[in-house]
Design a protein around this motif. Structure first.
Motif, PDB file in Angstrom:
ATOM      1  N   LEU A 167       0.828  -1.205   0.000  1.00 25.08           N
ATOM      2  CA  LEU A 167       0.000   0.000   0.000  1.00 25.08           C
ATOM      3  C   LEU A 167       0.861   1.252   0.000  1.00 25.08           C
ATOM      4  CD1 LEU A 167      -2.866  -0.670   2.588  1.00 25.08           C
ATOM      5  CD2 LEU A 167      -2.940  -0.930   0.115  1.00 25.08           C
ATOM      6  N   GLU A 168       0.315   2.308  -0.611  1.00 24.13           N
ATOM      7  CA  GLU A 168       0.913   3.628  -0.540  1.00 24.13           C
ATOM      8  C   GLU A 168      -0.216   4.645  -0.516  1.00 24.13           C
ATOM      9  OE1 GLU A 168       3.727   6.386  -3.342  1.00 24.13           O
ATOM     10  OE2 GLU A 168       4.369   4.307  -3.004  1.00 24.13           O
ATOM     11  N   ASN A 169      -0.280   5.406   0.592  1.00 22.35           N
ATOM     12  CA  ASN A 169      -1.378   6.366   0.782  1.00 22.35           C
ATOM     13  C   ASN A 169      -2.743   5.693   0.685  1.00 22.35           C
ATOM     14  OD1 ASN A 169       0.468   8.543   1.019  1.00 22.35           O
ATOM     15  ND2 ASN A 169       0.561   8.738  -1.217  1.00 22.35           N
ATOM     16  N   ASN A 191      -9.850  -2.868  -2.474  1.00 20.81           N
ATOM     17  CA  ASN A 191      -9.750  -2.178  -1.187  1.00 20.81           C
ATOM     18  C   ASN A 191      -9.041  -3.102  -0.198  1.00 20.81           C
ATOM     19  OD1 ASN A 191     -10.387  -0.254   0.952  1.00 20.81           O
ATOM     20  ND2 ASN A 191     -11.924  -1.731   1.625  1.00 20.81           N
ATOM     21  N   VAL A 192      -8.278  -2.532   0.708  1.00 22.34           N
ATOM     22  CA  VAL A 192      -7.549  -3.319   1.707  1.00 22.34           C
ATOM     23  C   VAL A 192      -8.022  -2.932   3.102  1.00 22.34           C
ATOM     24  CG1 VAL A 192      -5.297  -3.773   2.747  1.00 22.34           C
ATOM     25  CG2 VAL A 192      -5.517  -3.657   0.260  1.00 22.34           C
ATOM     26  N   TYR A 193      -8.437  -3.943   3.869  1.00 17.80           N
ATOM     27  CA  TYR A 193      -8.805  -3.748   5.279  1.00 17.80           C
ATOM     28  C   TYR A 193      -7.697  -4.355   6.123  1.00 17.80           C
ATOM     29  CZ  TYR A 193     -11.442  -3.850   9.660  1.00 17.80           C
ATOM     30  OH  TYR A 193     -11.855  -3.648  10.961  1.00 17.80           O
TER      31      TYR A 193
END
Length: 369
Positions: free
Chosen positions: A165-167, A229-231
């Motif tokens: 992830l980035e931002n 999307n990442v949780y």
């Protein structure tokens, strides 16, 4: 919002521990089976339409779940259902979760009110509030949400799906790769829109693709056709994907903080009720730093171990750093260290079993050693 749950029983091999059972029915934590975590997570989020997908060796799993009463589920059409896509074929080569979903299309298309699908694997255990995951998915507006855990990727462990992830946005993904520490490990838990998922399964299968992580998530993201999307889950996640990990995570439950997070974090973890008499501690026994279920008879020495229901440790026996499943009997004067005993094992008096932390000795169910 109506939600459907899909539980994959995971037929990956943990050697002799899963020779005759699925990963989902593998005993864990003294009183539980691994499927209890997925069932409890779904039930406590109000999910009542649940399909359990298994390929083979699912009899013990069905016996454990029964009619689903312990989890507030009902074994009937529109409630809890066992889905066995390959029940008629013993030679079929498993090609991936998408193929399993394609064979379970009748179940997926039943119930027009279901808007979202939560997919959970049985090899990664957690006590997670799925309501928060569902809310995050809806808020993101993305096609699919991947539940992840930081601190698992280490450049050595092969991860099914790892994301960078980035931002807050995904910048890279890898599949079946020993990703570095700057990646998040997928917990094999996904949230998808049901209609979108059904369409994607049909389209991907039509192109002779069957792998959830590689073909749908990674492949779709690389082509710009799937938004991800990442949780990030903050609690304890136990990856039981090898014998070494199962052994390590079992003994980790002796730590009360880990045990509390796993079994009482977001909600209780429910299991099939089997009431037994309290554990008996003999006058000369020496029990140190152990997790012992009910019904045990303990007269020997036990240290840093997990004991399931109705384990017998006779006088003079020494047990250290072991996982001992239901109804095992350990004879007088025997010595066990770094050992996993499956159910109904008998250790004869004077026997000596010494493994290592990385390679614990496994004794198969019902054997006498």
């Amino acid at each position: 919002m109506n939600v459907m749950g899909i539980i994959f029983t995971n037929d990956a091999s943990l050697g002799e521990l899963t020779d005759k059972r699925t990963m989902a029915s593998l005993p864990f934590g003294g009183r539980y089976r691994q499927v209890d975590f997925a069932l409890s997570n779904l039930s406590c989020a109000g999910v009542r339409h649940v399909g359990v997908i298994s390929r083979h060796n699912y009899q013990s799993l069905m016996n454990h779940i029964g009619d689903g009463e312990e989890w507030g589920l009902e074994l009937e059409e529109g409630g809890l259902e066992f889905l066995t896509p390959y029940a008629m074929s013993v030679t079929h080569t498993y090609r991936g979760k998408l193929e399993s979903l394609a064979h379970a299309m009748d179940f997926l298309e039943y119930g027009a009110d279901d808007e979202l699908v939560v997919m959970i694997d049985s090899a990664v255990l957690s006590n997670i509030d799925l309501n928060k995951v569902l809310a995050a998915h809806v808020q993101s507006g993305k096609d699919i949400t991947v539940v992840t855990k930081a601190g698992v990727c280490n450049g050595e462990k092969i991860i099914d799906l790892a994301l960078k992830l980035e931002n807050g946005e995904v910048t890279d993904m890898v599949v079946d790769y020993a990703a570095g520490e700057d990646y998040l490990a997928s917990m094999d838990m996904f949230v998808l829109n049901k209609k979108w998922m059904i369409q994607q399964v049909k389209e991907v299968i039509a192109r002779d693709k069957f792998h959830m992580d590689r073909d749908l998530v990674l492949g779709g993201w690389q082509r710009g056709k799937v938004s991800v999307n990442v949780y990030q889950f903050e609690g304890v996640a136990l990856f039981n994907e090898s014998v070494e990990e199962y052994y390590y995570n079992s003994l980790a439950l002796i730590n009360k903080d880990i045990r509390h997070d796993v079994f009482h974090g977001a909600h209780p973890i429910y299991t099939k009720v089997r009431d037994r008499v309290p554990t008996y501690y003999g006058e000369g026994c020496d029990i140190e730093n152990c997790l012992a279920a009910d019904g045990c008879m303990l007269e020997g020495q036990v240290k840093n171990s997990v004991l399931f229901r109705q384990v017998t440790v006779n006088k003079g026996a020494e047990v250290e750093d072991c996982v001992i499943m239901n109804d095992a009997v350990i004879g007088e004067g025997s010595e066990l260290k770094y050992v996993i005993l499956d159910k109904n094992v008998t250790v004869t008096p004077g026997a000596k079993l010494i493994g290592t932390k990385k390679n614990p000795i496994i004794v198969k169910r019902g054997e006498t050693v």
